[in-house]
Design an enzyme around this catalytic site. Structure first.
Site, mmCIF file in Angstrom:
data_model
loop_
_atom_site.group_PDB
_atom_site.id
_atom_site.type_symbol
_atom_site.label_atom_id
_atom_site.label_comp_id
_atom_site.label_asym_id
_atom_site.label_seq_id
_atom_site.Cartn_x
_atom_site.Cartn_y
_atom_site.Cartn_z
ATOM 1 N NE ARG A 119 7.129 0.969 5.098
ATOM 2 C CZ ARG A 119 5.913 0.413 5.062
ATOM 3 N NH1 ARG A 119 5.759 -0.835 4.660
ATOM 4 N NH2 ARG A 119 4.851 1.103 5.407
ATOM 5 C CE LYS B 272 27.278 -4.363 -7.013
ATOM 6 N NZ LYS B 272 27.613 -3.488 -8.142
ATOM 7 C CG HIS C 121 3.437 4.108 8.844
ATOM 8 N ND1 HIS C 121 3.576 4.917 7.735
ATOM 9 C CD2 HIS C 121 2.944 2.930 8.393
ATOM 10 C CE1 HIS C 121 3.197 4.236 6.661
ATOM 11 N NE2 HIS C 121 2.822 3.036 7.037
ATOM 12 N NE ARG D 202 -1.600 -2.153 2.878
ATOM 13 C CZ ARG D 202 -1.783 -3.433 2.568
ATOM 14 N NH1 ARG D 202 -2.885 -3.818 2.019
ATOM 15 N NH2 ARG D 202 -0.867 -4.336 2.835
ATOM 16 C CB THR D 203 3.309 2.512 2.457
ATOM 17 O OG1 THR D 203 2.490 2.000 3.508
ATOM 18 C CG2 THR D 203 3.868 3.848 2.870
#
Ligand code: NCD
Length: 324
Positions: free
Chosen positions: A120, A98, A148, A70-71
């Site tokens: 996020r 890496k 959030h 969703r986000t």
């Protein structure tokens, strides 16, 4: 649509933020401004989904180090619907694998000409670290169990739409409070707008110390149900748990799943929310998730509008201050 663009106007001079890191440090006025603008964007999108020319020439990158459905999609759509370009960055296929550091990765992306990073990350504080090290805007799309903010805002917008106001409402969040960034952002936002908040779940996931945030806590969903106006059902975040917080998922569901029998004991106009992804049969049964009291998909619709409002406030054309 022209009506809505005029109604949006310019970013008010008293909005001074370049980042959205959490709801803890936003004022009630700032939260209300975001919600009011989101309501206008929602109206505009319901009429016509063509791009609004408010962020033409701007570029946003989504920098996600955790899974998301969703986000991430919602932020990308929000940016595009404002005329901005978006680029998705995936940690698993990048130079992070890496050995590049988080800040080096972000600085390299910023050097390509980015106006906002939507991040996020599993570590609380990661968005703050970027805000301290980058020149572009930073939006927190979830940092560990910390905050959030756009989820909190879209939950609050959905409640405001259905109930008119937050003032005096009793909003309960049920489930994995301990690991939930959604719970923390909701608590800050809901309390600032005058709601009474209850956090509810097993004692391994709800501590009495939550009372220090000015909320009520309870271990019994059945005990609080009759006085609740809004129920926000949170997922059990197994991915953040080192040990199992209860003997079995079946036992959890027996005590905390919102099902038809429990719904019959609530206020008739109770509003059911869930941030998603929902685990059907664990925190909510399908009859309740898909029933008339549920606004779970409305939350998703509102998410795009809220993210449009946030990106526009951070990147949009601004009103001049008097001394400019
Ligand atoms: C939430 C999250 O990622 O914090 N979901 C979301 O953003 N829609 C809650 C969750 O994962 O349960």
């Amino acid at each position: 649509m022209t009506g809505e663009i005029n109604e949006i106007g310019l970013v008010p001079a008293n909005w001074t933020r370049r980042h959205l890191l959490g709801l803890e440090d936003l004022s009630a006025e700032e939260i209300t401004l975001i919600l009011d603008k989101a309501a206008v964007f929602k109206r505009a999108m319901a009429k016509d989904r063509s791009r609004l020319p408010l962020l033409n020439g701007k570029t946003c990158v989504t920098l996600f180090f955790e899974n998301s459905t969703r986000t991430r999609t919602s932020f990308s759509l929000a940016a595009r619907r404002l005329g901005a370009d978006t680029v998705d960055f995936s940690a698993s296929t990048s130079s992070v694998a890496k050995g590049e550091t988080f800040i080096d990765t972000a600085k390299n992306i910023e050097a390509m000409g980015i106006d906002a990073v939507i991040v996020r990350h599993h570590t609380p504080g990661a968005p703050q670290l970027l805000a301290d090290n980058l020149r572009c805007g930073v939006v927190n799309a979830g940092d560990g169990a910390h905050e959030h903010p756009t989820q909190g805002l879209l939950d609050i917008l959905t409640i405001r739409e259905r109930k008119g106001s937050l003032e005096g409402l009793t909003v309960a969040m049920v489930g994995d409070i301990f690991h939930s960034r959604t719970a923390r952002s909701n608590i800050w936002g809901l309390k600032k707008l005058g709601a009474h908040v209850i956090v509810c779940g097993p004692s391994t996931l709800v501590s009495p110390r939550w009372a220090e945030l000015g909320v009520e806590y309870s271990y019994s969903l059945d005990a609080i149900l009759p006085r609740v106006d809004v129920l926000n059902l949170l997922r059990i975040q197994f991915e953040r748990q080192y040990t199992r917080p209860f003997p079995s998922v079946r036992e959890y569901a027996h005590l905390y799943a919102m099902d038809g029998a429990r719904l019959a004991k609530t206020k008739p106009d109770i509003l059911i929310l869930a941030p998603g992804p929902i685990n059907r049969g664990v925190e909510v049964t399908p009859d309740v998730a898909d029933g008339t009291q549920s606004a779970i998909l409305e939350q998703v619709t509102n998410g795009v509008a809220v993210r449009m409002a946030v990106l526009w406030l951070l990147l949009g054309a601004r009103e001049m201050m008097n001394d400019e």
